[in-house]
Design a protein around this motif. Structure first.
Motif, PDB file in Angstrom:
ATOM      1  N   CYS A 181       4.092   0.902   2.239  1.00 57.89           N
ATOM      2  CA  CYS A 181       4.698  -0.233   1.523  1.00 57.89           C
ATOM      3  C   CYS A 181       4.184  -1.550   2.102  1.00 57.89           C
ATOM      4  O   CYS A 181       3.377  -1.576   3.012  1.00 57.89           O
ATOM      5  CB  CYS A 181       6.218  -0.142   1.613  1.00 57.89           C
TER       6      CYS A 181
ATOM      7  N   SER B 144       1.995  -0.575  -1.528  1.00 54.17           N
ATOM      8  CA  SER B 144       2.755   0.165  -2.530  1.00 54.17           C
ATOM      9  C   SER B 144       4.103  -0.516  -2.776  1.00 54.17           C
ATOM     10  O   SER B 144       4.743  -1.000  -1.846  1.00 54.17           O
ATOM     11  CB  SER B 144       2.965   1.608  -2.058  1.00 54.17           C
TER      12      SER B 144
ATOM     13  N   SER C  86      -0.808   4.886   0.067  1.00 54.95           N
ATOM     14  CA  SER C  86      -0.531   3.570   0.657  1.00 54.95           C
ATOM     15  C   SER C  86       0.877   3.470   1.207  1.00 54.95           C
ATOM     16  O   SER C  86       1.834   3.969   0.614  1.00 54.95           O
ATOM     17  CB  SER C  86      -0.719   2.460  -0.393  1.00 54.95           C
TER      18      SER C  86
ATOM     19  N   PRO D 155       4.310   3.520  -7.288  1.00 56.10           N
ATOM     20  CA  PRO D 155       3.437   4.663  -7.582  1.00 56.10           C
ATOM     21  C   PRO D 155       3.599   5.204  -9.006  1.00 56.10           C
ATOM     22  O   PRO D 155       2.665   5.783  -9.556  1.00 56.10           O
ATOM     23  CB  PRO D 155       3.868   5.705  -6.537  1.00 56.10           C
TER      24      PRO D 155
ATOM     25  N   SER E  52       3.211   5.320  -1.610  1.00 61.51           N
ATOM     26  CA  SER E  52       2.497   6.269  -2.463  1.00 61.51           C
ATOM     27  C   SER E  52       1.782   7.272  -1.562  1.00 61.51           C
ATOM     28  O   SER E  52       1.825   7.152  -0.333  1.00 61.51           O
ATOM     29  CB  SER E  52       1.468   5.525  -3.320  1.00 61.51           C
TER      30      SER E  52
ATOM     31  N   SER F 161      -1.208   1.042 -12.604  1.00 63.14           N
ATOM     32  CA  SER F 161      -1.656  -0.235 -12.041  1.00 63.14           C
ATOM     33  C   SER F 161      -2.780  -0.850 -12.881  1.00 63.14           C
ATOM     34  O   SER F 161      -2.883  -2.074 -12.982  1.00 63.14           O
ATOM     35  CB  SER F 161      -2.106  -0.058 -10.586  1.00 63.14           C
TER      36      SER F 161
END
Ligand SMILES: [Zn+2]
Ligand SMILES: [Zn+2]
Length: 250
Positions: free
Chosen positions: A19, A9, A17, A220, A14, A224
């Motif tokens: 980082c 992330s 996820s 986030p 997020s 994406s």
């Protein structure tokens, strides 16, 4: 080489996820690239707490290094007692001080250096365990390094955080897998020397002739899928989004 996406992330974790954090393994050696927010928890899905052999920190923004403070606790007070050999950590100038300040309550001013063997990054080539690595300074508000990791004739390049720059093109040249940040959205955010967008990542992958493009570090709040389709407009090789737990044999 085996690459495992631990966390991907961008800027903050997020719901799904941690980082930035990526595990690279070969010949039983385990090198971790970055340890952002939440990465230490996710990492335990893939390796034991004491199984890392070296850590590379691309830069000292929290989303790339802050779980090193938690990992300090793990290694300073080893489960089962005893004393661990200091773990090699390759980071920008000031890494030890940054982590000591962030931790805020180390038992002494030297405690961070008792568990981590800090090496200050400079542009150039050197060895980490079985890996031949090359690092170059990239373009970001703080000192930042991209890295190319080679083993057994294969190459992996990780961008860290950066705006477009020639040094990243060089690191990515002909890489089998290019793990490239795509934080921004093409046509929406255009701030030089900060981050790449999907289209720029795709253009770079095409210029460098990489074998596979994996987009990562997408915040986030960003679509994406849009960044991936922007990359695919200009890069026609295999491309995809990084997802936690994804494994690549390189
Ligand atoms: Zn970042
Ligand atoms: Zn950053």
């Amino acid at each position: 080489m085996k690459l495992t996406v631990v966390g991907c992330s961008g800027s903050f974790p997020s719901a799904g996820s941690a980082c930035s954090s990526y595990l690279v393994e070969a010949d039983g050696f385990r090198l971790l690239l970055d340890m952002g927010n939440g990465a230490l928890g996710e990492l335990q899905r893939h390796v034991g707490l004491y199984d890392l052999d070296a850590i590379f920190l691309s830069h000292l923004h929290a989303d790339h290094c802050i779980d090193m403070c938690a990992y300090f606790v793990v290694r300073y007070y080893p489960h089962g007692g005893g004393h661990l050999v200091p773990l090699p950590v390759y980071g920008p100038d000031g890494t030890e001080q940054r982590l000591t300040t962030a931790h805020a309550d180390t038992p002494s001013d030297h405690a961070m250096g008792e568990v981590f063997d800090f090496h200050t990054l400079k542009p150039g080539s050197f060895e980490i365990g079985p890996f031949s690595v090359r690092t170059e300074k990239l373009r970001h508000p703080v000192e930042t390094f991209g890295i190319r990791v080679e083993h057994g004739g294969s190459a992996l390049t990780y961008s860290g955080d950066t705006g477009t720059c020639e040094a990243l093109d060089e690191l990515a040249e002909g890489a089998d897998l290019f793990l490239c940040e795509a934080s921004f959205v093409h046509g929406k955010e255009d701030i030089p020397d900060l981050h790449l967008n999907g289209r720029q990542a795709g253009e770079l992958a095409a210029r460098a002739g990489v074998g596979r493009l994996v987009l990562t570090h997408i915040p986030p709040w960003t679509d994406s899928g849009r960044n991936l389709s922007d990359a695919r407009e200009v890069f026609d090789g295999p491309s995809e989004l990084a997802v936690p737990g994804a494994v690549y044999e390189i």
